[in-house]
Design an enzyme around this catalytic site. Structure first.
Site, PDB file in Angstrom:
ATOM      1  N   CYS A  80       5.796   8.915   3.616  1.00  0.00           N
ATOM      2  CA  CYS A  80       6.732   7.808   3.857  1.00  0.00           C
ATOM      3  C   CYS A  80       8.012   7.982   3.020  1.00  0.00           C
ATOM      4  CB  CYS A  80       6.038   6.469   3.613  1.00  0.00           C
ATOM      5  SG  CYS A  80       6.974   5.096   4.301  1.00  0.00           S
ATOM      6  N   HIS A 168       1.174   6.666   6.968  1.00  0.00           N
ATOM      7  CA  HIS A 168       0.349   6.520   5.747  1.00  0.00           C
ATOM      8  C   HIS A 168      -1.072   7.007   6.002  1.00  0.00           C
ATOM      9  CE1 HIS A 168       3.156   4.263   3.205  1.00  0.00           C
ATOM     10  NE2 HIS A 168       3.662   3.887   4.374  1.00  0.00           N
ATOM     11  N   GLU A 170      -3.371   7.262   3.927  1.00  0.00           N
ATOM     12  CA  GLU A 170      -4.322   6.651   2.988  1.00  0.00           C
ATOM     13  C   GLU A 170      -4.930   5.361   3.507  1.00  0.00           C
ATOM     14  OE1 GLU A 170      -1.121   6.996   2.689  1.00  0.00           O
ATOM     15  OE2 GLU A 170      -0.114   5.334   1.688  1.00  0.00           O
ATOM     16  N   VAL A 225     -20.961  -3.801 -15.853  1.00  0.00           N
ATOM     17  CA  VAL A 225     -21.160  -2.429 -15.417  1.00  0.00           C
ATOM     18  C   VAL A 225     -20.403  -1.434 -16.306  1.00  0.00           C
ATOM     19  CG1 VAL A 225     -20.870  -0.853 -13.475  1.00  0.00           C
ATOM     20  CG2 VAL A 225     -21.359  -3.251 -13.046  1.00  0.00           C
TER      21      VAL A 225
END
Ligand code: XMP
Length: 511
Positions: A80, A168, A170, A225
């Protein structure tokens, strides 16, 4: 520094972290750095990805990376803004699009398919999100693919390993986005995808051993965690030289202090439980402002932890469960600081005079990676799957001032709610849940008696990182049973409501 490292240069896109997650899902390690802070050891990175940006390459907001040690020297992918940057400043031209281009598009290949599009087929869906467009390709560019509205959707530069895409890869809606990243990183950059939880554990334990030698390390366990996985890694590396401290601030869930402490001992950790409930409650007496409550808890925690750490002779290091999202330096589109919404107090931040060195074994990992690392060390699923729980605990779920009685009521309510989520198999599909004690009494009727008692709210959200969240559509039947059980079992409560607000504009916690 892990081997096979990929550098993601961030230009402030909301999707930059997603690029990193996709790359890591391919078992390839990567790091995000601001576009203007290129690491000194750039030679050691195997490939570079330029992210998107809310800014434009035209006009005042242009963000200039220094690509002299990158361009033509190692595989480079512009996404992009990255693609527009590579075009605009190398003889091409970027201009505003006639129409803003957001959403779905389909690829059509211009040039014979090659490694870059390996296993990706004509018509593959990609996601666009841009208002500028590449009108003219840069020097030596070869057009690879177009879409219906975007002619220059993908190109490469002849004679150098530089690729650029307007869409994109992703985002989830780019159906073959992960394949495309794999093609670039594995087929073109030649990276070996060997970064796995097991390899992370091996490398980290080795690093910790050589860094810490025979030194003693102190770590504050929270029951969550991150601190638990950090403790296990350190335990593997230095065994009994790791001193864990688990503080009961009196604001934990019902039975949590006892249960979690036992679990830690079962894991072989050298852990000391410190019950400081009374000290915290004293410090909170009369405080009703959320930020004041947070500060009081933070201060007492440091005092208690400090007292305990002093008991350990010759301790040199403080270990923390910091994770990657906490350390990524963000690029602000406006250049201004972002507003502080809540002063999140996390375990850590000891007073200066202790002068401990800090070790953070998880600081390269995202939350889901921390869980996978924990699982690969054989840690208990129930511990790894625990919902996030705020450091100040129930103090920020009791609105207004805090008393021992209010803590008791909320612990009971929370235990019914969380217990039922587990019982009806809903716990794992919820990101975070809890109960809130409201500073409201309302009228009810029990038997023939009029009551005037407390109201509690239940909150369950789905989210990936706590930054945005939506309420969970829990089944009515579940809410009905849970509400009945709370009102019947918990003395002092006669009304239950369910919170149906998203974040934003609300937040997950009520304070
Ligand atoms: P909010 O309420 O800001 O919460 O939407 C986002 C996430 O952060 C947790 N949270 C905290 N965690 N100290 C913490 O350690 C805090 O003071 C604190 N306040 C909120 C919250 O539980 C959620 O997971």
């Amino acid at each position: 520094m892990q081997h096979n490292n990929i550098l993601i240069l961030d230009f402030g896109s909301q999707y930059t972290q997603l690029i990193a997650r996709r790359v890591r899902e391919l078992n390839i390690y990567c790091e995000i750095h601001p576009y203007n802070k290129i690491p000194n050891n750039i030679d050691e990175y195997k490939a570079v990805i330029l992210s998107g940006s809310p800014n434009s390459v035209r006009g005042e907001g242009v963000l200039h990376p220094d690509l002299k040690n990158i361009r033509g020297k190692k595989p480079l992918l512009g996404v992009c803004y990255g693609a527009q940057y590579l075009a605009h400043f190398s003889g091409g031209e970027v201009a505003p699009s006639n129409t803003r281009e957001y959403g779905r598009a389909n690829l059509s290949f211009v040039k014979e398919k090659e490694d870059f599009f390996h296993n990706i087929y004509e018509g593959s869906q990609v996601w666009m999100s841009h208002s500028d467009t590449i009108k003219k390709l840069p020097e030596n560019a070869v057009l690879l693919a177009s879409t219906h509205d975007v002619e220059n959707a993908a190109y490469k530069i002849e004679g150098e390993p530089t690729y650029a895409i307007q869409f994109h890869p992703e985002v989830y809606h780019s159906t073959d986005g992960k394949q495309l990243l794999e093609n670039f990183l594995v087929h073109i950059a030649g990276v070996n995808p060997d970064w796995t939880p097991q390899s992370f554990v091996e490398e980290t334990v080795d690093e910790l051993k050589s860094k810490l030698g025979n030194d003693k390390v102190v770590l504050g366990l929270s029951g969550g965690v991150d601190s638990s996985v950090a403790a296990m890694l350190l335990h593997k590396a230095i065994g009994k030289n790791l001193y864990c401290i688990f503080v009961n601030n009196g604001l934990l869930r019902k039975n949590e202090f006892h249960d979690v402490l036992e679990q830690y001992k079962g894991m072989g950790l050298n852990v000391k439980g410190v019950d400081a409930s009374a000290r915290f409650l004293d410090a909170l007496a009369g405080l009703s402002d959320p930020e004041q409550k947070r500060k009081a808890i933070g201060r007492v925690f440091i005092e208690v932890f400090d007292d305990e750490a002093h008991e350990i002779t010759d301790v040199k290091w403080l270990a923390q469960g910091t994770i990657y999202p906490d350390v990524i330096e963000s690029v602000s589109a406006t250049g201004g600081p972002s507003a502080t919404i809540k002063s999140h107090h996390n375990v850590g931040g000891l007073p200066d005079f202790m002068k401990l060195k800090v070790v953070e074994p998880l600081k390269a990992l995202f939350k889901d990676e921390v869980r996978r690392v924990g699982a690969s060390m054989g840690m208990d699923k129930a511990l790894l799957g625990r919902h996030p729980f705020p450091g100040p605990g129930l103090a920020i779920r009791i609105l207004g001032d805090i008393t021992a009685e209010k803590v008791r009521i909320l612990q009971e309510v929370d235990a019914v709610f969380i217990g039922n989520l587990k019982k009806y198999d809903l716990y794992d599909s919820v990101w975070q849940a809890g109960a809130i004690l409201l500073p409201v009494n309302s009228v009810g009727v029990m038997g023939d008696e009029r009551t005037y008692e407390k109201c509690v709210a239940l909150r369950a959200v789905e989210s990936t990182d706590g930054m945005t969240a939506d309420w969970v559509n829990l089944p009515y039947e579940f809410l009905q049973k849970t509400s009945n059980e709370i009102i019947n079992k918990v003395k002092g409560v006669n009304r239950v409501v369910y919170d149906i607000s998203s974040k934003p504009p609300a937040t997950i916690e009520w304070e």
